[in-house]
Structure formats: C-alpha cells, structure tokens
Design an enzyme around this catalytic site. Structure first.
Site, PDB file in Angstrom:
ATOM      1  N   SER A  90      -6.358   3.468   4.166  1.00 28.80           N
ATOM      2  CA  SER A  90      -5.697   2.629   3.161  1.00 28.80           C
ATOM      3  C   SER A  90      -6.709   1.879   2.305  1.00 28.80           C
ATOM      4  O   SER A  90      -6.503   0.721   1.934  1.00 28.80           O
ATOM      5  CB  SER A  90      -4.733   1.634   3.825  1.00 28.80           C
ATOM      6  OG  SER A  90      -3.797   1.137   2.888  1.00 28.80           O
ATOM      7  N   SER A 117       0.797  -1.239   0.000  1.00 30.29           N
ATOM      8  CA  SER A 117       0.000   0.000   0.000  1.00 30.29           C
ATOM      9  C   SER A 117       0.825   1.283   0.000  1.00 30.29           C
ATOM     10  O   SER A 117       0.254   2.368  -0.080  1.00 30.29           O
ATOM     11  CB  SER A 117      -0.962   0.005   1.200  1.00 30.29           C
ATOM     12  OG  SER A 117      -2.043  -0.865   0.969  1.00 30.29           O
ATOM     13  N   LYS A 176      -0.005   3.635  -2.744  1.00 33.15           N
ATOM     14  CA  LYS A 176      -1.044   4.668  -2.675  1.00 33.15           C
ATOM     15  C   LYS A 176      -0.454   6.076  -2.581  1.00 33.15           C
ATOM     16  O   LYS A 176      -1.154   7.057  -2.841  1.00 33.15           O
ATOM     17  CB  LYS A 176      -1.971   4.394  -1.489  1.00 33.15           C
ATOM     18  CG  LYS A 176      -2.784   3.109  -1.652  1.00 33.15           C
ATOM     19  CD  LYS A 176      -3.708   2.890  -0.463  1.00 33.15           C
ATOM     20  CE  LYS A 176      -4.628   1.704  -0.682  1.00 33.15           C
ATOM     21  NZ  LYS A 176      -3.977   0.397  -0.439  1.00 33.15           N
TER      22      LYS A 176
END
Length: 406
Positions: A152, A92, A95
């Site tokens: 997230s 993640s 992101k």
C-alpha cells in the site's frame, strides 16, 4: 399464427440470470441519496449506523460496516448492500483505480514491467504507508506495482503517476476519466493514493464494481493482488489484506483513514463461483478482517448457481406448417444459469414462448422464440430458443396431399 406458451417447470426464486456475462452486466446503480456532495476529509465518525442491517435478497443481515456491497462476479448481481451508493472516503482503496490505469498502460504497451521510473523528492517524502523508494534512484514498474498493491505504498503511487503522466495531477485526470468510462458516477479522485482530501470519494458499490473490472479486464496482472508479502529495499512487508494472507481471498486491497475508518475489498472463487466484497467504516483492522471474512462466508453459504438448461437442450417439439416433417425440436440457444438463495427452488416459473405453428421452411439455428424465467419482484430474464434442425417446405404436390389429408 397463435402465440404459444408452455410452462416447463418451477425452479426457484431466482435473483437474476447468469446468461448475462460481465460485459453485459448492469453498471453500478446510483440512487437519489448518491447525488449528495462529497464527504470532506474531516467526515463523520467511523462507525455510525453500525446497528443498521444490510439489505439482501434473503432478508436483513447485521453488519458492523457503515458501507458494504457484495457482488456476484458472473452476473454483477448485488447479494448484499448497505449504504452502497453513499459517497465515502475510500482511503487506500483508491489504489485500485491507480492500478487499473497502470494496468491499462501495460496492456497498451505504453508501459513495461521492467521499465525503470525515477523517484522524485515528492515521492520520497510522501507520508503514510510506504514501500521506501530510494531518493534519486529508479525503480521498476513491477516493483512499484507490488509496493502499491501489497505494501500500500503511497510513495509507489507517486512514482507511477509521475512516470506515466509527468505529474500526479495529470495522472489523477486519467483516473477520473477512466471512472467516467466505467460508469463509476459515485467516484471522484483528487490524488492517486487515497490521502484524505476534499472532493475525494467512492461508493462501496463503485469499489466492488471496479474490483470486478480489474479481475475481468486484466487477468494477466491480477496476480499481484494475491501476493502475501513483498521484499523491497531490504524491508519485508506483509500484505495488509488479512483474507489474502489467510488464503481466503485472492485480492484485492485495504484502506484506512480517520474519516472513513477501516475498509477492505476482497474477491474469492469457490466451486466455480466468484464473489467480490467491499466494506468500509469499520472501527479497527481486526474488525474489518473479521467482518469481511464473515460476510464472504455468508455470500458463499447462502447462494447457489443453478443450471436451468444447457445449450442445445430440446425443450419441445413444435408443430410446423407445411413442412416435410410436422414438428421441429426447439432447443436452448445458450446455457441458462441463475443464482438463487439456497432452498428457494420452488418459486421460479419457467416458460417457453413461440408463434406456432412455425411456417416452413425452417432453418437450423433460426430463432423462433424465447425461454423466460420469472424473477422476484416481477423481473424476468430470457434466452433465445432456436430450431434444432432444418425443415424444408413441402413441394406443391406435397402441400396438396397434406391439404387433402387434412
């Protein structure tokens, strides 16, 4: 003309010059090992090599992270690195690039924070961490950003990607184009979420550098990363970045996959210094929090910014040839700061170089030389030196009188 060098002081074994701001800092370095192929979804165990220390200017430092990089914000200098240019599964942490592209759209006016984007079935069905977007409804860009960077949310990333580009695939093309423009040559994206995929990778140095650019390029949106919790669809979720929750950092992001282990990117500013940290390949969320907190504290405790000279400081009175005055003050054209390890102030050599005597007429602000600091490993950094005042040339009679006097 004679080349004149004056050794002004011995300062400290400096790492680099703070005179070079973020816009001028070096792009992420990429070494031979970085050219290896991408790490597949089923990569190595999370923490091989944990017993190998990281490299720093003050000597090796143990870290449990498999990949690590710490950068100084003002100069971009590397304070710590471990496999920093090796391609890794970023999970993640991806992101952060999704956010960078989104912030760019906001800044250009192509998106607005209050703009509503529709939730597709693909976004609604997205697995992993989620903000729980409602199927068939629309969600504001601001809520989606908060869901993406605080919670997230993989579903939030899909809604943004489809809303901006029509499809996640088209949005990913924007991500890869942006990575190329930023110089992130050890990064390639296959999706907007960080979901495990072949040929989806970043390096720890690229993650840290991307964080620098997020902070520098989009200060008006950086605050989203520092929010400690977010309530959406009657579900409250805490920021997964433990350093943010504890108040030890003001951003940025965490990540986890089986292939990459547990990762974290964080930034903190203390006493006028900002540091950015990226670690990955930790065995648990608790371990990544402890290690990130320890390494962040180490970065602040072991380095300091020293002001060598300030803009306008008089460095020397230089001789002038055939001027109405026989000397001119030489001044620093800008502030000269260096970051150096604590206790290393007795090794750096600072020298003033100029061609003397300086021929009149001399204009105030005219660059006449440079101030150079010698850095470890033979490296050097310098700033221009200017004339501190104007010195007109002597008249014909004045030159004749000066020659007779001489």
């Amino acid at each position: 003309m004679l080349q004149t060098r004056r050794f002004l002081l011995a300062g400290g074994a400096a790492l680099f010059s703070g005179a070079y701001a973020l816009d001028a800092m070096a792009r992420p370095r990429h070494h031979g090992a970085a050219a290896k192929g991408a790490i597949p979804a089923a990569a190595q165990p999370a923490v091989p090599g944990a017993d190998t220390p990281a490299t720093t200017p003050v000597g090796p430092v143990d870290t449990q992270a498999r990949w690590a990089c710490i950068l100084d914000y003002n100069s971009g200098a590397t304070l710590l690195e471990k496999n920093a240019d090796e391609r890794m599964p970023p999970s993640s942490l991806t992101k952060m690039m999704t956010a960078y592209v989104t912030f760019g759209m906001l800044k250009s006016g192509r998106l607005k924070l209050d703009q509503m984007l529709p939730v597709s079935e693909r976004a609604w069905r997205m697995q992993g961490s989620r903000m729980f977007v409602p199927l068939g409804q629309s969600v504001s860009v601001q809520d989606l950003i908060q869901g993406m960077v605080i919670q997230s949310g993989n579903d939030a990333c899909i809604v943004i990607a489809e809303g901006v580009s029509g499809s996640e695939e088209q949005f990913v093309a924007l991500m890869n184009d942006t990575a190329t423009k930023l110089g992130l040559t050890n990064s390639h994206f296959m999706n907007a979420t960080g979901w495990p995929a072949e040929n989806h990778y970043m390096s720890a140095r690229d993650v840290a550098y991307l964080a620098l650019r997020l902070i520098h390029d989009f200060p008006e949106y950086y605050h989203f990363f520092s929010e400690k919790e977010f309530l959406f669809n009657k579900i409250r979720q805490e920021n997964r970045n433990s350093l943010v929750v504890k108040g030890l950092a003001d951003g940025l992001k965490t990540g986890h996959t089986d292939a990459g282990g547990f990762g974290l990117c964080a930034s903190s500013e203390r006493e006028g210094r900002r540091v950015v940290l990226a670690v990955n390949g930790l065995p648990s969320s608790a371990a990544r929090g402890r290690e990130a907190e320890r390494l962040m504290g180490w970065a602040f405790a072991n380095f300091e910014t020293a002001q060598i000279v300030s803009k306008g400081d008089v460095l020397e009175q230089a001789p002038v040839w055939m001027g109405v005055t026989q000397t001119v003050p030489l001044v620093a054209a800008q502030d000269f700061k260096i970051l150096l390890p604590h206790g290393w102030r007795n090794g750096t050599h600072l020298a003033l170089d100029y061609n003397g005597p300086i021929i009149a007429p001399v204009q105030a602000g005219q660059v006449v030389g440079q101030l150079t600091v010698s850095l470890p490993g033979g490296r050097q950094a310098s700033i221009p030196v200017q004339a501190g005042q104007s010195v007109p040339a002597l008249s014909f009679l004045g030159r004749a009188a000066r020659r007779l006097h001489l």
